[in-house]
Design a protein around this motif. Structure first.
Motif, PDB file in Angstrom:
ATOM      1  N   GLN A 230       0.819  -1.209   0.000  1.00 34.77           N
ATOM      2  CA  GLN A 230       0.000   0.000   0.000  1.00 34.77           C
ATOM      3  C   GLN A 230       0.856   1.264   0.000  1.00 34.77           C
ATOM      4  OE1 GLN A 230      -2.754  -2.474   2.579  1.00 34.77           O
ATOM      5  NE2 GLN A 230      -3.759  -0.485   2.591  1.00 34.77           N
ATOM      6  N   SER A 231       0.194   2.375  -0.261  1.00 36.95           N
ATOM      7  CA  SER A 231       0.945   3.634  -0.404  1.00 36.95           C
ATOM      8  C   SER A 231       1.075   4.373   0.912  1.00 36.95           C
ATOM      9  CB  SER A 231       0.246   4.542  -1.422  1.00 36.95           C
ATOM     10  OG  SER A 231      -0.163   3.796  -2.524  1.00 36.95           O
ATOM     11  N   ASP A 232       1.533   3.682   1.950  1.00 33.17           N
ATOM     12  CA  ASP A 232       1.745   4.361   3.230  1.00 33.17           C
ATOM     13  C   ASP A 232       3.242   4.327   3.558  1.00 33.17           C
ATOM     14  OD1 ASP A 232       2.048   1.681   3.811  1.00 33.17           O
ATOM     15  OD2 ASP A 232       0.212   1.516   4.964  1.00 33.17           O
ATOM     16  N   SER A 236       2.600  -1.081   3.687  1.00 29.88           N
ATOM     17  CA  SER A 236       1.932  -2.265   4.261  1.00 29.88           C
ATOM     18  C   SER A 236       1.583  -3.298   3.206  1.00 29.88           C
ATOM     19  CB  SER A 236       0.623  -1.864   4.949  1.00 29.88           C
ATOM     20  OG  SER A 236       0.836  -0.779   5.781  1.00 29.88           O
ATOM     21  N   TRP A 348       8.219   4.732   2.406  1.00 30.41           N
ATOM     22  CA  TRP A 348       7.540   5.361   1.261  1.00 30.41           C
ATOM     23  C   TRP A 348       8.050   4.878  -0.107  1.00 30.41           C
ATOM     24  CZ3 TRP A 348       3.165   7.686   2.281  1.00 30.41           C
ATOM     25  CH2 TRP A 348       3.001   8.420   3.461  1.00 30.41           C
ATOM     26  N   THR A 351       5.359   4.450  -2.925  1.00 31.24           N
ATOM     27  CA  THR A 351       4.867   5.729  -3.440  1.00 31.24           C
ATOM     28  C   THR A 351       5.915   6.412  -4.320  1.00 31.24           C
ATOM     29  OG1 THR A 351       3.683   5.908  -1.366  1.00 31.24           O
ATOM     30  CG2 THR A 351       3.771   7.882  -2.716  1.00 31.24           C
TER      31      THR A 351
END
Ligand code: HEC
Ligand code: HEC
Ligand code: HEC
Ligand code: HEC
Ligand code: HEC
Ligand code: HEC
Length: 489
Positions: A230-232, A236, A348, A351
């Motif tokens: 995920q983009s956190d 995650s 990150w 992302t």
């Protein structure tokens, strides 16, 4: 020896007896010979291709016609010369004359060498145009995206012509015409970027794909795990393990039905698409083995179908990227992170990798340099960034082709439904029969695949053989997956 090829008295001799007609005849015979040879090679080859056909049916006949033209031109000129009273430029060979004998021997040897060279040349030209080198590398810049993706795909050892032209005589004419147009388009820099699909005159799958994968060959299920990050800040992880119900059509090998139901012998699925890319399908007609016809359509579709093109569904309506698959940045980065080629512990990084991949670049080199400098600036003291940069650069050069505007976003992939409508073009719950009683199966997340496991870490060890309800990461959602997911940022 008393053989004499000698024209009778000048005025009654044939006007074809002159050097120009003679050369024309030799050229024509050579061309005819090359034509027959190429024709036989082309007809015997398991797979043909348009470029051999161009040579066979356009190039060589050019010489044939040229030769025939010379043949008659010589005669016409000879007649005029005679009419003007100029002596005949006739072809006289007197075998008793040593000079004529030498000329004749030289000529015969020359012709034999000429015919042999024609044969070797034709054969080599034939082999060359059959090769992946010709299709993919000769017009290197134009075909670079297709060649690169082809070499990384499951069909790397299948020649371009095996899918694009196929076998047999009936497609000669079509492929010849489109092939020569392609040569023209490349020669005059007239090709569109990206090359548009669907290819309008692609040969039906029955005659290409089904040479190797016939519908009876499908059986059972396919187990696939999709890994995401995920983009956190901590990227995650989230995975989903799906058992895809490939299905089959041979009851002696397994249950009949499943995903390949559309292609079961006896079933015909036809549809109308309202856009060129065949992404909007409001009308579907099914004819089953017993002849029963069912029409499904969306509520808003009230058009008169007699004026619309109806297409019969085949392999390519789902597998439209069997050989040229441009991975979305999302999928490529997820894959690289799952394999640890990009360290998922870098904050990150998901992302940031997505960001550098989806900026606009004019060339591969520019992309490569920017990726390196942007990521280095983002992780100045991190030794792991070196591998990350190399991997991201590789992802870019394998899947993005700025010179041809080719990438995942230019070519829909119809297998699946997450970033392109794919299966949900029909299986969206909106396609119903006229009485609105029957719906094409939809919304049941365990209809086409069983969700065996989902989540992260220990969740993935809990298999649910009967399938489980989908848990969308970050909470429930509303709408089609494509409303929010596009493979990019
Ligand atoms: C396994 C079959 C297969 C092989 C092998 C194959 N292709 Fe394709 N190709 C396809 C299909 C299917 C399409 C998409 C057709 C459509 O959507 O109408 C396609 C599309 C294309 C396109 C249109 C642009 C695009 O990216 O979709 C080009 C150009 C192309 N192929 C060239 C080649 C070249 C060059 C080779 C050999 C290096 C090759 N193909 C090998 C099946 C194949
Ligand atoms: C000359 C034979 C040949 C032709 C023609 C051919 N394929 Fe294949 N195909 C193969 C082989 C070999 C594999 C690899 C099988 C493997 O990996 O187990 C394959 C694999 C596949 C796969 C599985 C890909 C994956 O990701 O595992 C699909 C889907 C597929 N082909 C579809 C097609 C379609 C659609 C066409 C027509 C456009 C086609 N094939 C034409 C030989 C062929
Ligand atoms: C309704 C859509 C659809 C149609 C039509 C379709 N397929 Fe498939 N096929 C799939 C899906 C979905 C999968 C599994 C996922 C994947 O390979 O990405 C699959 C898997 C495959 C595989 C891999 C099977 C394995 O066991 O590894 C091959 C080969 C294949 N298809 C070839 C074909 C051929 C050839 C045709 C035409 C006769 C065809 N498919 C028609 C959707 C379709
Ligand atoms: C052009 C429209 C269309 C597309 C695209 C399409 N389907 Fe279908 N599919 C149908 C229709 C129509 C039926 C039969 C509906 C019924 O009788 O309920 C069907 C039936 C099925 C079935 C049930 C087969 C059975 O055993 O009864 C499965 C599974 C399925 N599709 C999977 C897929 C998958 C996976 C994709 C995408 C890769 C896909 N379909 C894409 C039209 C489509
Ligand atoms: C009509 C058949 C069908 C239905 C219904 C269906 N799926 Fe799928 N799903 C597929 C196919 C085919 C794939 C692609 C497999 C592949 O790429 O090899 C797929 C892929 C996926 C993926 C992986 C996507 C990716 O590309 O990363 C997820 C997640 C998923 N499905 C979830 C769902 C959920 C949730 C539902 C219920 C809302 C659902 N599916 C309903 C056919 C279906
Ligand atoms: C209303 C918008 C929305 C819809 C509709 C939606 N999603 Fe998502 N989805 C999100 C958001 C936002 C995230 C979190 C993205 C992130 O953190 O990277 C996400 C994350 C995911 C992830 C985790 C991987 C990732 O990219 O972060 C999967 C898998 C997923 N969605 C599958 C699906 C499937 C399958 C469907 C359709 C059945 C669907 N989603 C529909 C908004 C949506």
């Amino acid at each position: 020896m008393n053989t004499e090829i000698k024209p009778p008295a000048a005025n009654s001799s044939s006007v074809f007896r002159n050097w120009i007609s003679f050369i024309g005849m030799v050229v024509a015979i050579g061309a005819l010979f090359a034509f027959l040879l190429l024709f036989v090679l082309d007809a015997l080859a398991k797979f043909s291709n348009p470029y051999v056909s161009i040579l066979t049916y356009m190039g060589v006949p050019g010489f044939l016609i040229g030769g025939i033209f010379l043949f008659f031109f010589g005669a016409w000129r000879e007649r005029r010369r005679r009419a003007k009273g100029i002596g005949p430029m006739s072809l006289q060979i007197d075998l008793n004359n040593p000079r004529d004998r030498r000329t004749l021997v030289t000529f015969v040897c020359g012709s034999v060498v000429f015919l042999m060279l024609t044969a070797v040349g034709s054969y080599n030209a034939f082999n060359f145009t059959e090769s992946v080198t010709f299709c993919g590398e000769t017009c290197h810049k134009v075909m670079k995206p297709e060649l690169t993706t082809h070499n990384h795909g499951p069909h790397a050892r299948v020649a371009c012509v095996q899918c694009h032209v196929g076998n047999g005589v009936s497609w000669f004419v079509k492929s010849k015409l489109s092939g020569s147009y392609q040569l023209y388009a490349v020669a005059f820099n007239k090709y569109p970027r990206p090359i548009p699909t669907p290819i309008s005159n692609l040969r039906p799958a029955r005659e290409t794909c089904e040479e190797c994968h016939w519908p009876q060959s499908f059986v059972g299920n396919l187990d696939r795990t999709f890994n995401y990050f995920q983009s956190d800040v901590s990227n995650s992880p989230y995975s989903i393990r799906l058992l895809l119900k490939i299905g089959g059509s041979d009851p002696t090998r397994g249950p009949v039905g499943g995903i390949h139901w559309h292609n079961l012998p006896g079933n015909t699925v036809e549809y109308i698409a309202t856009d060129n890319a065949r992404q909007k399908i409001p009308w579907v007609r099914v004819t089953d083995a017993s002849g029963k016809v069912t029409v499904f359509k969306t509520r808003s579709f009230t058009n008169d179908i007699s004026k619309m093109a109806i297409r019969t569904m085949d392999c390519m309506d789902c597998h439209n990227r069997p050989s040229h698959r441009y991975l979305s940045p999302e999928r490529a980065v997820n894959q690289a992170m799952a394999l640890n080629k990009i360290d998922p512990a870098m904050p990150w990084i998901k992302t940031n990798a997505m960001y550098v991949l989806t900026r606009k670049y004019a060339t591969d080199d520019e992309a490569s340099n920017s990726i390196a400098s942007l990521l280095t600036a983002r992780y100045p003291d991190d030794a792991r960034v070196k591998d990350a940069i190399a991997t991201v650069q590789q992802i870019y050069s394998d899947n993005f082709f700025p010179e041809m505007n080719a990438s995942w976003s230019s070519y829909p992939d119809n297998v699946g439904h997450m970033i392109w409508p794919g299966c949900f073009r029909c299986h969206d719950g909106l396609h119903k029969t006229e009485d609105r009683k029957l719906t094409i199966k939809a919304n049941d997340c365990n209809a086409c695949h069983t969700i065996l496991a989902q989540g992260a870490g220990a969740d993935l060890d809990q298999l649910a053989p009967a399938g489980q309800k989908f848990k969308h990461p970050g909470g429930d959602y509303d709408g089609a997956c494509t409303d929010c997911h596009n493979g990019g940022p």
